[in-house]
Design a protein around this motif. Sequence first.
Motif, mmCIF file in Angstrom:
data_model
loop_
_atom_site.group_PDB
_atom_site.id
_atom_site.type_symbol
_atom_site.label_atom_id
_atom_site.label_comp_id
_atom_site.label_asym_id
_atom_site.label_seq_id
_atom_site.Cartn_x
_atom_site.Cartn_y
_atom_site.Cartn_z
ATOM 1 N N LEU A 1 69.261 11.976 152.177
ATOM 2 C CA LEU A 1 69.344 12.260 153.607
ATOM 3 C C LEU A 1 69.734 11.051 154.449
ATOM 4 N N SER A 2 69.416 9.858 153.979
ATOM 5 C CA SER A 2 69.637 8.660 154.794
ATOM 6 C C SER A 2 70.828 7.861 154.276
ATOM 7 N N LYS A 3 71.848 7.677 155.131
ATOM 8 C CA LYS A 3 72.999 6.863 154.750
ATOM 9 C C LYS A 3 72.610 5.408 154.555
ATOM 10 N N LYS A 4 71.621 4.966 155.316
ATOM 11 C CA LYS A 4 71.189 3.575 155.230
ATOM 12 C C LYS A 4 70.600 3.238 153.868
ATOM 13 N N LEU A 5 70.059 4.244 153.200
ATOM 14 C CA LEU A 5 69.438 4.022 151.900
ATOM 15 C C LEU A 5 70.424 4.145 150.740
ATOM 16 N N ARG A 6 71.653 4.524 151.032
ATOM 17 C CA ARG A 6 72.629 4.711 149.952
ATOM 18 C C ARG A 6 73.275 3.372 149.603
ATOM 19 N N THR A 7 72.499 2.512 148.967
ATOM 20 C CA THR A 7 72.965 1.198 148.542
ATOM 21 C C THR A 7 73.042 1.153 147.020
ATOM 22 N N ILE A 8 73.693 0.116 146.527
ATOM 23 C CA ILE A 8 73.804 -0.047 145.066
ATOM 24 C C ILE A 8 72.430 -0.199 144.438
ATOM 25 N N THR A 9 71.582 -1.013 145.071
ATOM 26 C CA THR A 9 70.240 -1.211 144.519
ATOM 27 C C THR A 9 69.470 0.100 144.455
ATOM 28 N N THR B 1 65.472 0.246 133.570
ATOM 29 C CA THR B 1 65.937 0.308 134.955
ATOM 30 C C THR B 1 65.354 -0.831 135.779
ATOM 31 N N LEU B 2 64.101 -1.165 135.554
ATOM 32 C CA LEU B 2 63.491 -2.279 136.288
ATOM 33 C C LEU B 2 64.173 -3.598 135.945
ATOM 34 N N ALA B 3 64.603 -3.743 134.699
ATOM 35 C CA ALA B 3 65.367 -4.934 134.327
ATOM 36 C C ALA B 3 66.715 -4.953 135.040
ATOM 37 N N CYS B 4 67.352 -3.782 135.158
ATOM 38 C CA CYS B 4 68.628 -3.692 135.891
ATOM 39 C C CYS B 4 68.445 -4.002 137.366
ATOM 40 N N ILE B 5 67.330 -3.561 137.941
ATOM 41 C CA ILE B 5 67.047 -3.864 139.345
ATOM 42 C C ILE B 5 66.870 -5.363 139.544
ATOM 43 N N ALA B 6 66.168 -6.005 138.628
ATOM 44 C CA ALA B 6 65.967 -7.456 138.725
ATOM 45 C C ALA B 6 67.301 -8.196 138.660
ATOM 46 N N LEU B 7 68.175 -7.787 137.751
ATOM 47 C CA LEU B 7 69.497 -8.412 137.653
ATOM 48 C C LEU B 7 70.322 -8.141 138.910
ATOM 49 N N ASN B 8 70.201 -6.946 139.450
ATOM 50 C CA ASN B 8 70.921 -6.594 140.675
ATOM 51 C C ASN B 8 70.519 -7.496 141.835
ATOM 52 N N ARG B 9 69.223 -7.712 142.009
ATOM 53 C CA ARG B 9 68.750 -8.592 143.079
ATOM 54 C C ARG B 9 69.177 -10.034 142.830
ATOM 55 N N LEU B 10 69.190 -10.443 141.569
ATOM 56 C CA LEU B 10 69.593 -11.806 141.228
ATOM 57 C C LEU B 10 71.043 -12.061 141.623
ATOM 58 N N VAL B 11 71.933 -11.146 141.260
ATOM 59 C CA VAL B 11 73.349 -11.309 141.582
ATOM 60 C C VAL B 11 73.562 -11.226 143.090
ATOM 61 N N LEU B 12 72.888 -10.282 143.748
ATOM 62 C CA LEU B 12 73.079 -10.095 145.182
ATOM 63 C C LEU B 12 72.655 -11.319 145.992
ATOM 64 N N ILE B 13 71.561 -11.960 145.586
ATOM 65 C CA ILE B 13 71.005 -13.057 146.375
ATOM 66 C C ILE B 13 71.577 -14.415 145.978
ATOM 67 N N TRP C 1 82.550 -7.223 142.484
ATOM 68 C CA TRP C 1 83.281 -7.057 141.228
ATOM 69 C C TRP C 1 82.411 -6.436 140.145
ATOM 70 N N LEU C 2 81.161 -6.827 140.109
ATOM 71 C CA LEU C 2 80.278 -6.371 139.048
ATOM 72 C C LEU C 2 79.756 -4.967 139.301
ATOM 73 N N TYR C 3 79.446 -4.655 140.556
ATOM 74 C CA TYR C 3 78.803 -3.372 140.860
ATOM 75 C C TYR C 3 79.799 -2.397 141.489
ATOM 76 N N THR C 4 80.799 -2.047 140.691
ATOM 77 C CA THR C 4 81.720 -0.976 141.079
ATOM 78 C C THR C 4 81.124 0.361 140.641
ATOM 79 N N GLN C 5 81.735 1.444 141.088
ATOM 80 C CA GLN C 5 81.216 2.769 140.766
ATOM 81 C C GLN C 5 81.198 3.021 139.255
ATOM 82 N N LYS C 6 82.259 2.640 138.569
ATOM 83 C CA LYS C 6 82.336 2.869 137.124
ATOM 84 C C LYS C 6 81.323 2.020 136.373
ATOM 85 N N LYS C 7 81.190 0.758 136.789
ATOM 86 C CA LYS C 7 80.263 -0.136 136.089
ATOM 87 C C LYS C 7 78.811 0.262 136.328
#
Length: 327
Positions: free
Chosen positions: A59-67, A122-134, A143-149
């Motif tokens: 329902l929320s566009k603001k929440l539709r993030t990669i993380t 999934t929690l490991a993927c979330i940790a890596l996602n935050r690491l790359v983002l920050i 480059w890393l977080y495209t739709q296909k990847k």
Amino acid sequence: MDCLNQTKCLSDFPTTLPSTTDIIVYQTYAERQLVASMLAIIAIIAFFGNGLVVVSVILSKKLRTITNVFVVNLSVADLFTALNLPWLVIGVLSPEGWPLPDKLCVFGAFMMICCLGCSATTLACIALNRLVLITRPKTTFQWLYTQKKVSAMLLFTWGIPASIAIVPLVSPIGELGFDTRYYTCSWKTSDPNTGIYSILVSVAFYPIQLTIIILSYVLIVRHIRKHTKSIIPDEAPSVSGGIQTTRESGVQKRIRRRQVDVTKNLFYVVCAYLICLTPYCVILVVPGGHEVVMYVAIILMFNSCINPFIYATKHPDFKKVFRCILF
């Protein structure tokens, strides 16, 4: 004292159970009712809580993030866990063993293993996602977080647990079905290779993910501290362009603070999961302890209904959306 040697305890169990060397861990039928009640409560809370998380992102566009793609994946795994818990309740309360078709019990055990492994991965993927983002440039993240990847990553979070769950179905290592020791749909403790399979599950779902999570958040904390020290001398605006410099620094500071707040929230989720998962993985590889395995498993299942409460109280975006949906 062993319940099988007591006449009073024997009256609580059916005489038609298979004669095995398994120890029935429930001393009375009242204990089984207690376990079933806890599982039922967890299933109800986890179903509505994680359903609320999924609906919020829709329902929320603001929440539709990669993380939050990974957050939804985690909630879906917890939803499937909640949907499988009623099978455990039926098994625990059944006076004459598993009353439904055996294939349904095998499927329930397969899905439970998949959900357990998916949550950890999934929690490991979330940790890596935050690491790359920050810690990495924005171009690296894009480059890393495209739709296909990202789709491949989600497939990975389910594929690895599925490959572990299918081992008993295609090999002599373990057997899925109704376990007469715990009255649950899981891998059977009566199987001679159940110890090997328990170690396999514990090793596949715990140490690798734990290492990734710890290293990721340690590197995030180090980066934040280093970055904070590096920008302190730049806080004062210059004489020629003071207004513009201060405004840009303020925007960047708010963005950085927001990312840190979201990362803290997800770190709480990780901590809650590790607290619930660690006792279960430890008990799988430690000899003995049969009497507490079911209660340790209940602690693990309880994690399925914790995350929505963390989002509702700590996450800056989910908190607002939850309030709008509920009120």
